[in-house]
Design a protein around this motif. Structure first.
Motif, PDB file in Angstrom:
ATOM      1  N   TYR A 190       0.693  -1.077  -0.217  1.00  6.18           N
ATOM      2  CA  TYR A 190      -0.037   0.399  -0.155  1.00  6.18           C
ATOM      3  C   TYR A 190       0.926   1.689  -0.074  1.00  6.18           C
ATOM      4  O   TYR A 190       0.191   2.825   0.293  1.00  6.18           O
ATOM      5  CB  TYR A 190      -0.879   0.146   1.200  1.00  6.18           C
ATOM      6  N   GLY A 191       2.087   1.052  -0.388  1.00  5.71           N
ATOM      7  CA  GLY A 191       2.902   2.377  -0.181  1.00  5.71           C
ATOM      8  C   GLY A 191       2.678   2.934  -1.982  1.00  5.71           C
ATOM      9  O   GLY A 191       2.512   3.144  -2.313  1.00  5.71           O
ATOM     10  N   PRO A 192       3.545   4.164  -2.083  1.00  3.54           N
ATOM     11  CA  PRO A 192       3.457   4.913  -2.974  1.00  3.54           C
ATOM     12  C   PRO A 192       2.997   4.419  -3.924  1.00  3.54           C
ATOM     13  O   PRO A 192       2.751   4.789  -5.096  1.00  3.54           O
ATOM     14  CB  PRO A 192       3.848   6.536  -2.671  1.00  3.54           C
ATOM     15  N   GLU A 193       4.586   3.580  -4.382  1.00  2.96           N
ATOM     16  CA  GLU A 193       4.866   3.278  -5.362  1.00  2.96           C
ATOM     17  C   GLU A 193       4.153   2.244  -6.079  1.00  2.96           C
ATOM     18  O   GLU A 193       3.705   2.292  -7.540  1.00  2.96           O
ATOM     19  CB  GLU A 193       6.195   2.336  -5.979  1.00  2.96           C
ATOM     20  N   ALA A 194       3.442   1.089  -5.091  1.00  6.11           N
ATOM     21  CA  ALA A 194       2.628  -0.222  -5.686  1.00  6.11           C
ATOM     22  C   ALA A 194       1.169   1.235  -5.913  1.00  6.11           C
ATOM     23  O   ALA A 194       0.479   0.903  -6.877  1.00  6.11           O
ATOM     24  CB  ALA A 194       2.056  -1.033  -4.435  1.00  6.11           C
ATOM     25  N   LEU A 195       0.640   2.073  -5.113  1.00  3.61           N
ATOM     26  CA  LEU A 195      -0.060   3.065  -5.692  1.00  3.61           C
ATOM     27  C   LEU A 195      -0.328   3.704  -7.358  1.00  3.61           C
ATOM     28  O   LEU A 195      -1.305   3.823  -7.829  1.00  3.61           O
ATOM     29  CB  LEU A 195      -0.611   4.061  -4.652  1.00  3.61           C
ATOM     30  N   LEU A 196       0.979   3.930  -7.451  1.00  2.00           N
ATOM     31  CA  LEU A 196       1.059   4.911  -8.901  1.00  2.00           C
ATOM     32  C   LEU A 196       0.958   3.984  -9.420  1.00  2.00           C
ATOM     33  O   LEU A 196       0.494   4.051 -10.553  1.00  2.00           O
ATOM     34  CB  LEU A 196       2.533   5.752  -8.432  1.00  2.00           C
ATOM     35  N   VAL A 197       2.395   2.461  -9.567  1.00  2.00           N
ATOM     36  CA  VAL A 197       1.774   1.681 -10.691  1.00  2.00           C
ATOM     37  C   VAL A 197       0.125   0.980 -10.824  1.00  2.00           C
ATOM     38  O   VAL A 197      -0.503   0.956 -12.428  1.00  2.00           O
ATOM     39  CB  VAL A 197       2.072   0.607 -10.175  1.00  2.00           C
ATOM     40  N   ASN A 198      -0.928   0.849  -9.789  1.00  2.00           N
ATOM     41  CA  ASN A 198      -2.323   0.681 -10.523  1.00  2.00           C
ATOM     42  C   ASN A 198      -2.795   1.386 -10.666  1.00  2.00           C
ATOM     43  O   ASN A 198      -3.342   1.548 -11.622  1.00  2.00           O
ATOM     44  CB  ASN A 198      -2.311  -0.334  -8.083  1.00  2.00           C
ATOM     45  N   PHE A 199      -2.471   2.908 -10.887  1.00  3.11           N
ATOM     46  CA  PHE A 199      -3.499   4.277 -10.528  1.00  3.11           C
ATOM     47  C   PHE A 199      -2.846   4.180 -12.430  1.00  3.11           C
ATOM     48  O   PHE A 199      -3.803   4.496 -13.758  1.00  3.11           O
ATOM     49  CB  PHE A 199      -3.141   4.880  -9.915  1.00  3.11           C
ATOM     50  N   THR A 200      -1.104   4.185 -12.475  1.00  2.00           N
ATOM     51  CA  THR A 200      -0.867   3.729 -14.311  1.00  2.00           C
ATOM     52  C   THR A 200      -1.709   3.357 -14.987  1.00  2.00           C
ATOM     53  O   THR A 200      -2.661   2.756 -16.293  1.00  2.00           O
ATOM     54  CB  THR A 200       0.490   3.827 -13.935  1.00  2.00           C
ATOM     55  N   ALA A 201      -2.134   2.081 -14.193  1.00  2.00           N
ATOM     56  CA  ALA A 201      -3.253   0.769 -15.061  1.00  2.00           C
ATOM     57  C   ALA A 201      -4.498   0.994 -15.301  1.00  2.00           C
ATOM     58  O   ALA A 201      -4.419   1.024 -16.805  1.00  2.00           O
ATOM     59  CB  ALA A 201      -2.283  -0.333 -14.457  1.00  2.00           C
ATOM     60  N   VAL A 202      -4.872   1.857 -14.329  1.00  2.46           N
ATOM     61  CA  VAL A 202      -6.396   2.186 -13.983  1.00  2.46           C
ATOM     62  C   VAL A 202      -6.799   3.420 -15.417  1.00  2.46           C
ATOM     63  O   VAL A 202      -7.738   3.322 -15.983  1.00  2.46           O
ATOM     64  CB  VAL A 202      -7.149   2.392 -13.023  1.00  2.46           C
ATOM     65  N   ILE A 203      -5.519   4.349 -15.489  1.00  3.71           N
ATOM     66  CA  ILE A 203      -5.378   5.798 -16.141  1.00  3.71           C
ATOM     67  C   ILE A 203      -5.169   5.146 -17.714  1.00  3.71           C
ATOM     68  O   ILE A 203      -6.099   5.608 -18.624  1.00  3.71           O
ATOM     69  CB  ILE A 203      -4.460   6.337 -16.455  1.00  3.71           C
ATOM     70  N   THR A 204      -4.119   4.004 -18.031  1.00  8.52           N
ATOM     71  CA  THR A 204      -4.117   2.998 -19.273  1.00  8.52           C
ATOM     72  C   THR A 204      -5.936   2.592 -19.736  1.00  8.52           C
ATOM     73  O   THR A 204      -5.901   3.140 -20.735  1.00  8.52           O
ATOM     74  CB  THR A 204      -3.045   1.966 -19.328  1.00  8.52           C
ATOM     75  N   VAL A 205      -6.391   1.980 -18.722  1.00 11.68           N
ATOM     76  CA  VAL A 205      -7.847   1.215 -19.336  1.00 11.68           C
ATOM     77  C   VAL A 205      -8.734   2.486 -19.687  1.00 11.68           C
ATOM     78  O   VAL A 205      -9.141   2.110 -20.509  1.00 11.68           O
ATOM     79  CB  VAL A 205      -8.648   0.223 -18.157  1.00 11.68           C
ATOM     80  N   LEU A 206      -8.390   3.788 -18.993  1.00 10.37           N
ATOM     81  CA  LEU A 206      -9.476   4.402 -19.564  1.00 10.37           C
ATOM     82  C   LEU A 206      -9.177   4.898 -20.706  1.00 10.37           C
ATOM     83  O   LEU A 206     -10.487   5.604 -21.022  1.00 10.37           O
ATOM     84  CB  LEU A 206      -9.884   5.705 -18.027  1.00 10.37           C
ATOM     85  N   TYR A 207      -8.128   5.492 -20.954  1.00 11.91           N
ATOM     86  CA  TYR A 207      -7.172   5.655 -22.020  1.00 11.91           C
ATOM     87  C   TYR A 207      -8.149   4.750 -22.866  1.00 11.91           C
ATOM     88  O   TYR A 207      -8.818   5.635 -24.166  1.00 11.91           O
ATOM     89  CB  TYR A 207      -6.290   5.529 -22.069  1.00 11.91           C
ATOM     90  N   GLY A 208      -8.074   3.389 -23.160  1.00 16.00           N
ATOM     91  CA  GLY A 208      -8.770   2.454 -23.725  1.00 16.00           C
ATOM     92  C   GLY A 208     -10.732   2.272 -24.220  1.00 16.00           C
ATOM     93  O   GLY A 208     -10.582   2.448 -25.324  1.00 16.00           O
ATOM     94  N   ALA A 209     -10.412   2.950 -22.966  1.00 15.43           N
ATOM     95  CA  ALA A 209     -12.392   3.173 -22.874  1.00 15.43           C
ATOM     96  C   ALA A 209     -13.222   4.429 -24.380  1.00 15.43           C
ATOM     97  O   ALA A 209     -13.245   4.504 -24.444  1.00 15.43           O
ATOM     98  CB  ALA A 209     -12.103   3.326 -21.524  1.00 15.43           C
ATOM     99  N   PHE A 210     -11.837   5.570 -23.510  1.00 15.68           N
ATOM    100  CA  PHE A 210     -12.371   6.659 -24.487  1.00 15.68           C
ATOM    101  C   PHE A 210     -11.683   6.736 -25.678  1.00 15.68           C
ATOM    102  O   PHE A 210     -12.489   7.470 -26.827  1.00 15.68           O
ATOM    103  CB  PHE A 210     -11.292   7.581 -23.495  1.00 15.68           C
TER     104      PHE A 210
END
Length: 230
Positions: A190-210
């Motif tokens: 639950y550290g900042p790097e793990a959160l950053l990687v997870n949110f980067t993946a979320v942004i990637t999926v959202l980009y694909g959706a858009f």
């Protein structure tokens, strides 16, 4: 049958998400992972090129190539060239990203092509290259007949969408795989790097959706050889 909504707002959203994703993957690799290098005694720096080139080069530039028909109010032939060139850049950078992963593995004595992520990645970029060659020959030069182009276009579009959706899913799988390795080696779940990687993946999926919503929407100009709303 056309879906009655304008593509342009979704193309703007895709651009914003693309910028966010690019910044996030660069912060991850430059700040948390130590930087980027093609040759280094620290082999992790070589691997760091992989997520940067695959996300910015393959996913984002590839996505911009797809939505260029819906975001640019330009002449058909100019949009076709932009679409072709952006996809070519995406393929080249994607190949370099894959080469960086192989280079890291080879120099670190790590086996290649042992994961689902790697199998899908090789398959996707190979089919992507075949799709680009087909599009070049059919729609750019020497071109098929008008009837053949008209009949081929829907399949070209649908196969391209299929490949891009696979690429987005595989990118998310790649982030998950790398984060799992990092957490196994000691970074906080639950550290900042793990959160950053997870949110980067979320942004990637959202980009694909858009990107997909942009393809489904109505572009500023309809012509015979552009993506039409599905």
């Amino acid at each position: 049958m056309a879906i009655e909504f304008r593509a342009l707002p979704f193309t703007f959203g895709a651009h914003v998400l693309a910028i966010a994703g690019a910044i996030m993957v660069l912060v991850w690799t430059l700040y948390y992972r130590g930087g980027l290098a093609w040759d280094s005694s620290n082999k992790n720096l070589i691997f760091n090129l992989h997520p940067v080139l695959m996300l910015i080069g393959f996913i984002i530039i590839g996505g911009e190539a797809i939505i260029s028909y819906k975001s640019l109010p330009l002449k058909k032939e100019l949009k076709k060239v932009i679409h072709l060139v952006l996809h070519a850049i995406a393929i080249i950078l994607g190949c370099l990203g894959i080469a960086a992963a192989f280079k890291n593995h080879n120099e670190s004595n790590i086996a290649n092509l042992y994961s689902l992520h790697s199998w899908l990645g090789i398959t996707i970029i190979s089919l992507y290259g075949i799709q680009w060659i087909y599009g070049f020959l059919m729609f750019f030069y020497p071109k098929g007949s008008p009837t053949l182009r008209s009949e081929s276009l829907p399949w070209h579009v649908l196969f391209g969408i299929f490949l891009y959706v696979l690429a987005i899913g595989n990118a998310a799988l790649g982030f998950l795989e790398k984060l799992t390795f990092l957490e196994s080696s000691g970074i906080a779940k639950y550290g900042p790097e793990a959160l950053l990687v997870n949110f980067t993946a979320v942004i990637t999926v959202l980009y694909g959706a858009f990107v997909m919503l942009s393809v489904l929407g109505q572009g500023p100009v309809e012509d015979d050889d552009s993506y039409t709303a599905i």
